[in-house]
Write an enzyme that holds these catalytic residues in place. Structure first.
Site, PDB file in Angstrom:
ATOM      1  N   LYS A 171       0.802  -1.239   0.000  1.00  0.00           N
ATOM      2  CA  LYS A 171       0.000   0.000   0.000  1.00  0.00           C
ATOM      3  C   LYS A 171       0.839   1.296   0.000  1.00  0.00           C
ATOM      4  O   LYS A 171       0.324   2.362   0.306  1.00  0.00           O
ATOM      5  CB  LYS A 171      -0.994   0.058   1.179  1.00  0.00           C
ATOM      6  CG  LYS A 171      -1.973  -1.077   1.263  1.00  0.00           C
ATOM      7  CD  LYS A 171      -2.578  -1.497  -0.049  1.00  0.00           C
ATOM      8  CE  LYS A 171      -3.431  -0.459  -0.725  1.00  0.00           C
ATOM      9  NZ  LYS A 171      -3.857  -0.911  -2.078  1.00  0.00           N
ATOM     10  N   HIS A 435     -10.322   6.859   0.977  1.00  0.00           N
ATOM     11  CA  HIS A 435     -10.080   6.326   2.329  1.00  0.00           C
ATOM     12  C   HIS A 435     -11.276   6.622   3.230  1.00  0.00           C
ATOM     13  O   HIS A 435     -11.946   7.649   3.062  1.00  0.00           O
ATOM     14  CB  HIS A 435      -8.820   6.966   2.933  1.00  0.00           C
ATOM     15  CG  HIS A 435      -7.557   6.463   2.303  1.00  0.00           C
ATOM     16  ND1 HIS A 435      -6.307   6.817   2.738  1.00  0.00           N
ATOM     17  CD2 HIS A 435      -7.349   5.616   1.257  1.00  0.00           C
ATOM     18  CE1 HIS A 435      -5.382   6.215   1.990  1.00  0.00           C
ATOM     19  NE2 HIS A 435      -5.996   5.495   1.086  1.00  0.00           N
TER      20      HIS A 435
END
Ligand SMILES: Nc1ncnc2c1ncn2[C@@H]1O[C@H](COP(=O)(O)OS(=O)(=O)O)[C@@H](OP(=O)(O)O)[C@H]1O
Length: 470
Positions: A171, A435
């Site tokens: 990530k 997010h």
């Protein structure tokens, strides 16, 4: 009209050529035609010169056929590559689950070569002069697609073990980094995540298996693969060292709290696209595994020991009895998972544990020299990729090639996309996810927690990445 025919002796300049100028009529036995049509017959009187002319003619003929053969071969590859890319594009837009499988799975579509080449890491260097950058780009496009034609490859290319590996961190932009490096004509990339060193079942297949997962490359090109779980798997540094003690490693890192949230967002997205397993499957240790290559980090880390990470296919992976039901866990918010009810940080929550970089990094430095490892700033790769890529070109001892002309900012995606001679390309929607909202209090708390760990990481690698401490 009179026809003038020169003989060799009459021809004014004394060349070794005989030029005979005569009417068509002169070539016929019994025709009284107009002699306005003429034929020029050129002969060479000296045998050596004649031989030279013949040789030149034959060489030209040979070269012409060679060029035609090469371009026909290239057309075949390019057509196959275009078709395969189209197939990948359409499958990637069709389902998010497919995207994940493609992104994290092993590339099983690699085609095999009839020839078994010597297993040797090619030295870094300049590609042969005959291989132009544009040919390499075209070739690269042909080789790095999901479904290249079986057993097809360019002459003078072979599969090489990687001379450089992006070992993580998950990530932090590992895919973006690999794709951006692939803009360089001296770089070839493995298509998927190979997971050779972190999965015992793959590792037991041996280096020849691994080499066959690599793309074809010209001598002097650098082969790179990326498997982000290498970074956190204890066995990997020594295994890579055993393959090639002088390999170059790229570790891309990102501000640890952002990385943890990104990891959480991915886990939640995987969980929502994976059908719920029956509840009973969690009550038995011998029940079917919930881990899959498409969601490698679903298994929570075993408690209190972040160094015990294993990839899901590893024979020593975390036992199912320790796992919480995935969906149940991912339905909880990041805040709940990262902070325990008593207010302490849940260090054994995998997204948090992976972000404690120094606890993994030290193992790499026990095996490799520091100069063999480049720390890439993943936040800067997002904001302004070129300076990071320039550092990597020089780390890999490659000619400077990638520049601003290779990027444009895509406002819809909110990220830089890539531009090469042949195409413009953004990463898939699973890269650059939205997010979830995390409370500012939790962010500050986590930043304070990480500040000490970050300093340990800076000390280990000798670089201060300047991550916020509040
Ligand atoms: N140019 C560009 N385009 C899209 N995304 C970019 C780019 N550069 C870096 N990133 C960041 O890459 C993050 C995904 O990291 P990885 O590829 O390492 O993820 S994975 O571990 O392979 O799943 C991904 O994380 P999220 O934003 O959380 O999705 C991106 O922020």
């Amino acid at each position: 009209m009179t026809i003038k025919a020169w003989t060799r002796h009459e021809w004014p300049p004394q060349f070794p050529l005989d030029v005979l100028w005569m009417g068509r009529a002169g070539m016929r036995l019994s025709e009284a035609e107009s002699a306005s049509d003429c034929i020029l017959v050129v002969g060479v009187s000296r045998p050596k010169l004649a031989a030279a002319f013949l040789t030149v003619a034959l060489i030209s003929l040979f070269l012409t056929f060679h060029i035609l053969y090469d371009s026909a071969l290239y057309s075949l590859h390019a057509a196959a590559a275009a078709a395969a890319r189209e197939a990948v594009d359409s499958s990637s837009s069709s389902s998010s689950l497919d995207l994940l499988v493609l992104d994290n799975g092993i590339d099983d579509n690699s085609y095999e070569s009839n020839s078994i080449d010597a297993v040797a890491a090619a030295p870094f260097g300049t590609p042969p002069a005959a291989v132009t950058p544009s040919l390499q780009l075209q070739m690269a496009a042909a080789y790095n697609t999901a479904s290249p034609p079986a057993k097809a490859h360019f002459p003078k290319t072979s599969r090489q073990l990687p001379q450089a590996i992006i070992v993580g961190v998950r990530k932090c932009g590992t895919r973006a980094l690999l794709e951006m490096l692939f803009l360089h004509p001296q770089i070839q990339k493995a298509a998927g995540e190979v997971h050779f060193f972190d999965r015992d079942d793959n590792y037991s297949k041996g280096l020849e298996w691994y080499r066959k997962k690599m793309p074809y490359s010209f001598k002097g090109q650098v082969t790179i693969e990326k498997s982000p779980s290498y970074f956190v798997t204890p066995e990997v540094p020594e295994r890579i060292f055993a393959m090639n003690a002088s390999v170059r490693l790229l570790v891309i890192v990102r501000e640890p709290v952002t990385r943890a949230i990104s990891d959480y967002a991915q886990l939640r997205s995987h969980a929502s696209s994976t059908p719920s397993p029956p509840t009973s499957s969690f009550s038995s240790s011998s029940s079917s595994s919930s881990s899959s290559s498409s969601s490698p980090s679903m298994s929570p880390v075993s408690s209190n020991n972040v160094n015990s990470f294993q990839s899901p296919n590893s024979s020593t992976s975390t036992s199912l009895q320790q796992q919480q039901p995935q969906q149940q866990q991912q339905q909880r918010s990041f805040d709940e998972l990262a902070i325990r009810s008593d207010g302490t940080i849940n260090e054994s929550y995998r997204p948090i544990a992976i972000s404690i970089y120094h606890m993994h990094m030290y193992r790499w430095l026990e095996v490799f020299e520091r100069r063999q490892i480049l720390i890439v700033n993943g936040d800067q790769l997002i904001d302004d990729p070129v300076p990071q890529l320039k550092r990597i070109e020089s780390f890999l001892r490659l000619e400077s090639h990638i520049g601003r002309h290779n990027f444009y900012f895509n406002h819809t995606k909110g990220f830089y996309c890539m531009r090469s001679d042949s195409e413009e390309k953004c990463l898939k929607e699973s890269k650059g996810r939205r997010h979830p909202r995390v409370s500012p209090m939790v962010v500050s708390k986590l930043r304070r927690f990480f500040s000490e760990h970050n300093r340990k990481f800076y000390d280990l690698v000798g670089e201060d990445l300047g991550w916020p401490e509040e």
